[in-house]
Design an enzyme around this catalytic site. Sequence first.
Site, mmCIF file in Angstrom:
data_model
loop_
_atom_site.group_PDB
_atom_site.id
_atom_site.type_symbol
_atom_site.label_atom_id
_atom_site.label_comp_id
_atom_site.label_asym_id
_atom_site.label_seq_id
_atom_site.Cartn_x
_atom_site.Cartn_y
_atom_site.Cartn_z
ATOM 1 N N HIS A 294 0.858 -1.187 0.000
ATOM 2 C CA HIS A 294 0.000 0.000 0.000
ATOM 3 C C HIS A 294 0.892 1.234 0.000
ATOM 4 O O HIS A 294 1.753 1.373 0.872
ATOM 5 C CB HIS A 294 -0.890 -0.035 1.252
ATOM 6 N N HIS A 337 -0.174 2.536 11.547
ATOM 7 C CA HIS A 337 1.043 3.346 11.521
ATOM 8 C C HIS A 337 1.037 4.422 12.599
ATOM 9 O O HIS A 337 0.002 4.745 13.176
ATOM 10 C CB HIS A 337 1.274 3.976 10.141
ATOM 11 N N GLU A 343 -2.625 14.410 11.683
ATOM 12 C CA GLU A 343 -3.619 14.210 10.644
ATOM 13 C C GLU A 343 -5.018 14.532 11.154
ATOM 14 O O GLU A 343 -5.476 13.942 12.143
ATOM 15 C CB GLU A 343 -3.592 12.765 10.154
ATOM 16 N N TYR A 352 -15.288 5.536 4.377
ATOM 17 C CA TYR A 352 -13.838 5.441 4.227
ATOM 18 C C TYR A 352 -13.431 3.992 4.395
ATOM 19 O O TYR A 352 -13.946 3.289 5.275
ATOM 20 C CB TYR A 352 -13.151 6.331 5.267
ATOM 21 N N HIS A 370 -5.635 12.532 14.601
ATOM 22 C CA HIS A 370 -4.558 11.676 15.080
ATOM 23 C C HIS A 370 -3.301 12.525 15.129
ATOM 24 O O HIS A 370 -2.662 12.767 14.096
ATOM 25 C CB HIS A 370 -4.377 10.469 14.159
ATOM 26 N N HIS A 376 -2.590 4.526 14.968
ATOM 27 C CA HIS A 376 -3.923 4.407 14.402
ATOM 28 C C HIS A 376 -3.866 3.532 13.159
ATOM 29 O O HIS A 376 -2.813 3.067 12.744
ATOM 30 C CB HIS A 376 -4.516 5.778 14.090
#
Length: 441
Positions: A294, A337, A343, A352, A370, A376
Amino acid sequence: MSRDARKRAEGLTYLHGFGNEHSSEAVSGALPEGRNAPQRAPLGLYAEQLSGTAFTEPRAHNRRSWLYRIRPSAAHPAFRRTDNGALRSAPFTETVPDPNRLRWDPMPEPAPGTDFLAGLWTLGGNGDAAQRTGMAVHLYHANASMERVFSDADGELLIVPEHGGLLLHTEFGALLAEPGHVALVPRGVRFRAELLDDGARGYVCENYGAPFRLPDLGPIGANGLANARDFRAPAAAYEDVEGPVEVVNKFCGNLWAAEYDHSPLDVVAWHGNHVPYVYDLRRFNVIGSVSYDHPDPSIFTVLTSPSDTPGLAGVDFVVFAPRWLVGEDTFRPPYFHRNVMSEYMGLVEGAYDAKSAGKGGFVPGGGSLHNMMSAHGPDRATFDRASTAELKPQKIDDGLAFMFETRWPVTLTSHAARAEHLQQRYDDVWQGLERHFRPLP
């Protein structure tokens, strides 16, 4: 909204190169030829320069526009302090920075007669507006069109409509911004927001730092992500209106108001690159993996406000637009991560792919924060589903999410920290992530 107003807004001019010089005139002959400020401007207009950057910044970064208007901006009475409402600015000192993961439901219904400015509600931010560093996250919820005019001396406003469209009457002309679009009003540009529906709701990033620009593409090459040709500026349109008009100015974190005897939206022609614009997020050219793994979310950056450290943005605007997922042997939703960047994520429509929707979940109009190094990623339901999914090509086209990503922690306002629509059990979405470790014999 009148049919004529919508027609003007839909007659936007393509920028044909983000950040380059552009021009428009509402009356033929209003733009002077060969000189920015001739001894006498055409048609009895006044020539005025609006500078969004210092005169001596590098030419590639300089932002300025020449305006040819009925009256100069200098013709106004004194400003007086007025109520800030729920609008706050950096430095944010009402609370201490919070390392916890936080999520809010959509804002509650506003009181009748709430316009865009009165409907601004500050979640938090960082930096210092007076030092032109950092950013702020605002939300808005309005049910009335603005009769007054607003400008922000502290920063540019990136407006992300989520419910209900806005017709932004600016000094440069009208911008039509509906859900799925973003509109940017540069620092110091005056505008009035007219509602296209009974109500309007959305998000705002107030960028105190360097103006947003397209990110460098590096190894991607010459094409991809947001294309410069898809950003559109307004066609020149002016208001020749006599009579009292309230003008509100945001300056060093506070609102100041003055009553003009004419509309300040009286620019007949303009040229330059310090201009408002609108962009359709569905035109974003998504770049992704066609093999495995990803990619980092930076690959979805639409606009960036660079800092003094290369690659470390004051704020990035990132969109998770419709796209294909084809990675083999890959956990396809965003991975678990921790990030040095902070963010704030919002949702314009749909769902989402890393979070469950529905009551108490991540829904359009809501948002999550975050802060730096907070752990998260996908919730348990998403993890379980993605870990066992058949990895055939999959089209994600049922959601439109975005992120304001910033180099510093976002400190909350006191009303955001105690808001009734702050979800109290957000951490629960990661409960039940079981131990699967099995050492080899």
